[in-house]
Design a protein around this motif. Structure first.
Motif, PDB file in Angstrom:
ATOM      1  N   GLY A 232     -29.929  26.233 -15.299  1.00  0.00           N
ATOM      2  CA  GLY A 232     -29.103  26.360 -16.495  1.00  0.00           C
ATOM      3  C   GLY A 232     -29.574  27.490 -17.395  1.00  0.00           C
ATOM      4  O   GLY A 232     -28.756  28.215 -17.987  1.00  0.00           O
ATOM      5  N   ALA A 233     -30.898  27.654 -17.509  1.00  0.00           N
ATOM      6  CA  ALA A 233     -31.433  28.736 -18.330  1.00  0.00           C
ATOM      7  C   ALA A 233     -31.047  30.098 -17.758  1.00  0.00           C
ATOM      8  O   ALA A 233     -30.754  31.037 -18.507  1.00  0.00           O
ATOM      9  CB  ALA A 233     -32.954  28.612 -18.426  1.00  0.00           C
ATOM     10  N   ALA A 234     -31.039  30.209 -16.428  1.00  0.00           N
ATOM     11  CA  ALA A 234     -30.643  31.475 -15.810  1.00  0.00           C
ATOM     12  C   ALA A 234     -29.196  31.837 -16.145  1.00  0.00           C
ATOM     13  O   ALA A 234     -28.854  33.018 -16.285  1.00  0.00           O
ATOM     14  CB  ALA A 234     -30.824  31.391 -14.294  1.00  0.00           C
ATOM     15  N   LEU A 235     -28.367  30.821 -16.326  1.00  0.00           N
ATOM     16  CA  LEU A 235     -26.952  31.061 -16.614  1.00  0.00           C
ATOM     17  C   LEU A 235     -26.663  31.184 -18.108  1.00  0.00           C
ATOM     18  O   LEU A 235     -25.754  31.923 -18.504  1.00  0.00           O
ATOM     19  CB  LEU A 235     -26.115  29.916 -16.031  1.00  0.00           C
ATOM     20  CG  LEU A 235     -26.106  29.790 -14.508  1.00  0.00           C
ATOM     21  CD1 LEU A 235     -25.382  28.510 -14.102  1.00  0.00           C
ATOM     22  CD2 LEU A 235     -25.458  31.010 -13.860  1.00  0.00           C
ATOM     23  N   ARG A 236     -27.445  30.454 -18.948  1.00  0.00           N
ATOM     24  CA  ARG A 236     -27.051  30.322 -20.349  1.00  0.00           C
ATOM     25  C   ARG A 236     -28.077  30.846 -21.351  1.00  0.00           C
ATOM     26  O   ARG A 236     -27.817  30.798 -22.547  1.00  0.00           O
ATOM     27  CB  ARG A 236     -26.762  28.842 -20.656  1.00  0.00           C
ATOM     28  CG  ARG A 236     -25.563  28.293 -19.892  1.00  0.00           C
ATOM     29  CD  ARG A 236     -25.213  26.881 -20.348  1.00  0.00           C
ATOM     30  NE  ARG A 236     -26.189  25.900 -19.895  1.00  0.00           N
ATOM     31  CZ  ARG A 236     -26.132  25.284 -18.718  1.00  0.00           C
ATOM     32  NH1 ARG A 236     -25.150  25.564 -17.876  1.00  0.00           N
ATOM     33  NH2 ARG A 236     -27.043  24.400 -18.371  1.00  0.00           N
ATOM     34  N   ARG A 237     -29.214  31.339 -20.904  1.00  0.00           N
ATOM     35  CA  ARG A 237     -30.248  31.779 -21.848  1.00  0.00           C
ATOM     36  C   ARG A 237     -29.740  32.941 -22.702  1.00  0.00           C
ATOM     37  O   ARG A 237     -28.913  33.770 -22.280  1.00  0.00           O
ATOM     38  CB  ARG A 237     -31.525  32.159 -21.100  1.00  0.00           C
ATOM     39  CG  ARG A 237     -31.377  33.215 -20.000  1.00  0.00           C
ATOM     40  CD  ARG A 237     -31.398  34.635 -20.502  1.00  0.00           C
ATOM     41  NE  ARG A 237     -31.311  35.608 -19.424  1.00  0.00           N
ATOM     42  CZ  ARG A 237     -31.025  36.887 -19.637  1.00  0.00           C
ATOM     43  NH1 ARG A 237     -30.753  37.319 -20.857  1.00  0.00           N
ATOM     44  NH2 ARG A 237     -30.975  37.735 -18.623  1.00  0.00           N
ATOM     45  N   THR A 238     -30.249  33.018 -23.904  1.00  0.00           N
ATOM     46  CA  THR A 238     -29.947  34.138 -24.787  1.00  0.00           C
ATOM     47  C   THR A 238     -31.016  35.212 -24.621  1.00  0.00           C
ATOM     48  O   THR A 238     -32.069  34.979 -24.026  1.00  0.00           O
ATOM     49  CB  THR A 238     -29.909  33.685 -26.255  1.00  0.00           C
ATOM     50  OG1 THR A 238     -31.233  33.256 -26.640  1.00  0.00           O
ATOM     51  CG2 THR A 238     -28.922  32.538 -26.459  1.00  0.00           C
ATOM     52  N   ASP A 239     -30.757  36.384 -25.182  1.00  0.00           N
ATOM     53  CA  ASP A 239     -31.768  37.445 -25.144  1.00  0.00           C
ATOM     54  C   ASP A 239     -33.029  37.016 -25.885  1.00  0.00           C
ATOM     55  O   ASP A 239     -34.148  37.342 -25.465  1.00  0.00           O
ATOM     56  CB  ASP A 239     -31.210  38.729 -25.766  1.00  0.00           C
ATOM     57  CG  ASP A 239     -30.169  39.401 -24.886  1.00  0.00           C
ATOM     58  OD1 ASP A 239     -30.146  39.108 -23.668  1.00  0.00           O
ATOM     59  OD2 ASP A 239     -29.373  40.201 -25.415  1.00  0.00           O
ATOM     60  N   LEU A 240     -32.868  36.299 -26.989  1.00  0.00           N
ATOM     61  CA  LEU A 240     -34.033  35.848 -27.753  1.00  0.00           C
ATOM     62  C   LEU A 240     -34.851  34.848 -26.951  1.00  0.00           C
ATOM     63  O   LEU A 240     -36.087  34.906 -26.942  1.00  0.00           O
ATOM     64  CB  LEU A 240     -33.595  35.224 -29.077  1.00  0.00           C
ATOM     65  CG  LEU A 240     -34.737  34.673 -29.959  1.00  0.00           C
ATOM     66  CD1 LEU A 240     -35.737  35.772 -30.294  1.00  0.00           C
ATOM     67  CD2 LEU A 240     -34.183  34.041 -31.231  1.00  0.00           C
ATOM     68  N   GLU A 241     -34.181  33.929 -26.268  1.00  0.00           N
ATOM     69  CA  GLU A 241     -34.912  32.954 -25.446  1.00  0.00           C
ATOM     70  C   GLU A 241     -35.663  33.634 -24.313  1.00  0.00           C
ATOM     71  O   GLU A 241     -36.810  33.277 -24.005  1.00  0.00           O
ATOM     72  CB  GLU A 241     -33.939  31.897 -24.924  1.00  0.00           C
ATOM     73  CG  GLU A 241     -33.474  30.940 -26.014  1.00  0.00           C
ATOM     74  CD  GLU A 241     -32.220  30.168 -25.642  1.00  0.00           C
ATOM     75  OE1 GLU A 241     -31.914  29.182 -26.335  1.00  0.00           O
ATOM     76  OE2 GLU A 241     -31.533  30.566 -24.665  1.00  0.00           O
TER      77      GLU A 241
END
Length: 260
Positions: free
Chosen positions: A143-152
């Motif tokens: 999920g992080a690979a698909l939805r992470r932000t630049d800040l994250e």
């Protein structure tokens, strides 16, 4: 500079300070006395509390008691008596009772003949927790690979860079933070909150795997692979990399437990 570079630059300016607190090894049950020192610092991932003076008074014993258990100041097997804790935290017995019930729900304490005690984990507990953690955190990484932000992504990158070459206690805390940011970057609150609970139980059940020779370097390499997959927005690679990372740390923990 690209968006990730900008985010990383801005984030680095905030500077992360590591909490190097260490857990003490369990050495028989103690009764927690009211005059023992109380930990005052916070724990990332702790359930948010309502605002307001009354709410803070009710929630403070839970936060402090939970943190002392995770820090090792209160050890597995220690007895937790309402009267002693009430004096220790300078509150009535009602918020203490509420805190103990919440901690029982968290899986950190269990009922005993004289009240509650901090849970003592077994190899079976570790296996059960890792079975759930591998499934959930692998999904979180995808999920992080698909939805992470630049800040994250910048936060993950910064924590990883800070952990490489750091002393073991500092690196262990940075790695804990790194995993928490990974869960957040999945943007799945149900998974993230469940992982907080599971990893809190692992904290008190057995020694940290990174304290074992060679484990820190291995963990840094594994985090790099996970981070690359998240940066490339490759959910399958992120899922597989997390599963491999947690499978290794599971085996390390079980080997430590087997030695007694």
């Amino acid at each position: 500079m690209n968006p990730v570079g900008n985010a990383l630059s801005n984030f680095c300016a905030l500077c992360i300070h590591a909490d190097t607190s260490r857990r003490a090894a369990a050495a028989g049950a103690r009764i927690i006395c009211h005059n023992a020192p109380v930990s005052r610092h916070g724990e990332a991932g702790t359930d948010p509390e309502p605002t307001g003076r009354a709410a803070d008074s009710d929630g403070r014993p839970y936060r402090l008691l939970r943190q002392e258990i995770l820090d090792g100041a209160i050890r597995p097997g220690d007895l937790l008596l309402e009267t002693a804790l009430s004096t220790r935290y300078e509150v009535s017995r009602t918020p203490i009772r509420v805190a103990l019930v919440r901690l029982e729900h968290d899986g950190l304490v269990e009922r005993a003949s004289r009240g509650f005690r901090v849970r003592v984990g077994s190899a079976e507990d570790v296996l059960d927790i890792y079975e759930a953690r591998i499934a959930l955190e692998s999904t979180a990484a995808a999920g992080a690979a698909l939805r992470r932000t630049d800040l994250e992504l910048a936060r993950l990158t910064h924590l990883h860079q800070e952990s490489v070459g750091a002393d073991v206690p500092v690196a262990a805390d940075l790695h804990r933070q790194w995993h928490e940011v990974l869960w957040t970057a999945s943007h799945n609150l149900a998974i993230a909150s469940t992982l907080v609970r599971l990893c809190s139980q692992l904290t008190i059940f057995d020694p940290a795997p990174m304290l074992q020779p060679g484990s820190l370097d291995a963990a840094c390499d594994e985090h790099r692979h996970i981070l690359d997959a998240i940066a490339d927005r490759d959910p399958d690679a992120a899922r597989d990399a997390v599963a491999a990372h947690l499978t290794r740390t599971r085996e390390t923990r079980l080997a430590v437990l087997a030695k007694g």
